[in-house]
Design an enzyme around this catalytic site. Structure first.
Site, PDB file in Angstrom:
ATOM      1  N   HIS A   1      -9.213   1.190  -5.721  1.00  0.00           N
ATOM      2  CA  HIS A   1      -8.322   0.406  -4.865  1.00  0.00           C
ATOM      3  C   HIS A   1      -6.897   0.872  -5.081  1.00  0.00           C
ATOM      4  O   HIS A   1      -6.500   1.165  -6.217  1.00  0.00           O
ATOM      5  CB  HIS A   1      -8.415  -1.093  -5.185  1.00  0.00           C
ATOM      6  CG  HIS A   1      -9.787  -1.635  -4.964  1.00  0.00           C
ATOM      7  ND1 HIS A   1     -10.284  -1.897  -3.713  1.00  0.00           N
ATOM      8  CD2 HIS A   1     -10.787  -1.901  -5.839  1.00  0.00           C
ATOM      9  CE1 HIS A   1     -11.532  -2.323  -3.833  1.00  0.00           C
ATOM     10  NE2 HIS A   1     -11.868  -2.328  -5.112  1.00  0.00           N
TER      11      HIS A   1
ATOM     12  N   TYR B   1       0.793  -1.237   0.000  1.00  0.00           N
ATOM     13  CA  TYR B   1       0.000   0.000   0.000  1.00  0.00           C
ATOM     14  C   TYR B   1       0.825   1.288   0.000  1.00  0.00           C
ATOM     15  O   TYR B   1       0.264   2.380  -0.096  1.00  0.00           O
ATOM     16  CB  TYR B   1      -0.962  -0.005   1.201  1.00  0.00           C
ATOM     17  CG  TYR B   1      -1.951  -1.156   1.163  1.00  0.00           C
ATOM     18  CD1 TYR B   1      -2.888  -1.243   0.136  1.00  0.00           C
ATOM     19  CD2 TYR B   1      -1.935  -2.155   2.128  1.00  0.00           C
ATOM     20  CE1 TYR B   1      -3.788  -2.296   0.074  1.00  0.00           C
ATOM     21  CE2 TYR B   1      -2.835  -3.217   2.081  1.00  0.00           C
ATOM     22  CZ  TYR B   1      -3.755  -3.280   1.050  1.00  0.00           C
ATOM     23  OH  TYR B   1      -4.640  -4.322   0.990  1.00  0.00           O
TER      24      TYR B   1
HETATM   25  C1  DQA Z   1      -7.816  -2.445  -0.979  1.00  0.00           C
HETATM   26  C2  DQA Z   1      -7.754  -3.892  -1.462  1.00  0.00           C
HETATM   27  C3  DQA Z   1      -8.581  -4.791  -0.564  1.00  0.00           C
HETATM   28  O1  DQA Z   1      -8.527  -6.133  -1.019  1.00  0.00           O
HETATM   29  C4  DQA Z   1      -8.038  -4.740   0.844  1.00  0.00           C
HETATM   30  O2  DQA Z   1      -8.853  -5.518   1.711  1.00  0.00           O
HETATM   31  C5  DQA Z   1      -7.882  -3.366   1.365  1.00  0.00           C
HETATM   32  C6  DQA Z   1      -7.397  -2.316   0.465  1.00  0.00           C
HETATM   33  C7  DQA Z   1      -6.903  -1.523  -1.812  1.00  0.00           C
HETATM   34  O3  DQA Z   1      -7.082  -0.311  -1.736  1.00  0.00           O
HETATM   35  O4  DQA Z   1      -5.995  -2.000  -2.499  1.00  0.00           O
HETATM   36  O5  DQA Z   1      -8.060  -3.108   2.546  1.00  0.00           O
HETATM   37  O6  DQA Z   1      -9.148  -1.970  -1.137  1.00  0.00           O
END
Ligand code: DQA
Length: 145
Positions: free
Chosen positions: A99, A22
């Protein structure tokens, strides 16, 4: 134009959470940049994060008649929550799913989104830029909705 950006569970931990996936930006960093972009487009931006499914649903219900668009990173609830999808379905404005990570290159349970089918579009895998791309897309989409 009023937009609501919603963030689901654990996104408040960005910056220290699985940084290899992330990145190092915090949710506050992303919010600041989104506010800057929204102001440049003359948009009113309401920003929300909750770890609680019910709070997210209430926020969507309150956005009816107020927001024109919801940009949502529903985090893990993307893959599981019928009730969140139902709330987004009752919202009369447009929905954009975002995402940070490319969910399709990750575990198979992340390949399923209950939200995508009712969203105008999905942006995934561009890091924090997924949010910025969604904001920048809206001025061109508005006439179509
Ligand atoms: C997410 C991807 C999801 O699978 C995960 O549970 C998240 C973050 C993303 O921003 O990449 O919490 O939404």
């Amino acid at each position: 134009m009023n937009i609501l950006i919603m963030n689901g569970p654990n996104l408040n931990m960005l910056g220290m959470r699985e940084t290899d996936i992330y990145g190092h930006e915090t949710l506050g960093d992303i919010e600041a940049k989104c506010r800057q972009l929204a102001a440049g487009h003359d948009m009113e931006l309401d920003w929300f994060q909750s770890n609680l499914e019910g709070e997210l649903i209430e926020k969507i219900q309150l956005a009816v008649g107020k927001a024109d668009w919801i940009i949502i990173n529903a985090a893990g609830l993307t893959h599981t929550s019928v009730v969140l999808r139902d709330a987004l379905s009752l919202f009369p404005g447009g929905v954009i799913e975002v995402h940070i990570s490319n969910v399709h290159s990750r575990e198979s349970f992340r390949h399923i989104s209950l939200i995508s089918a009712i969203a105008k579009g999905v942006i995934a895998g561009f890091g924090a830029s997924s949010y910025y791309m969604a904001i920048n897309a809206i001025p061109n989409l508005h006439s179509e909705t």
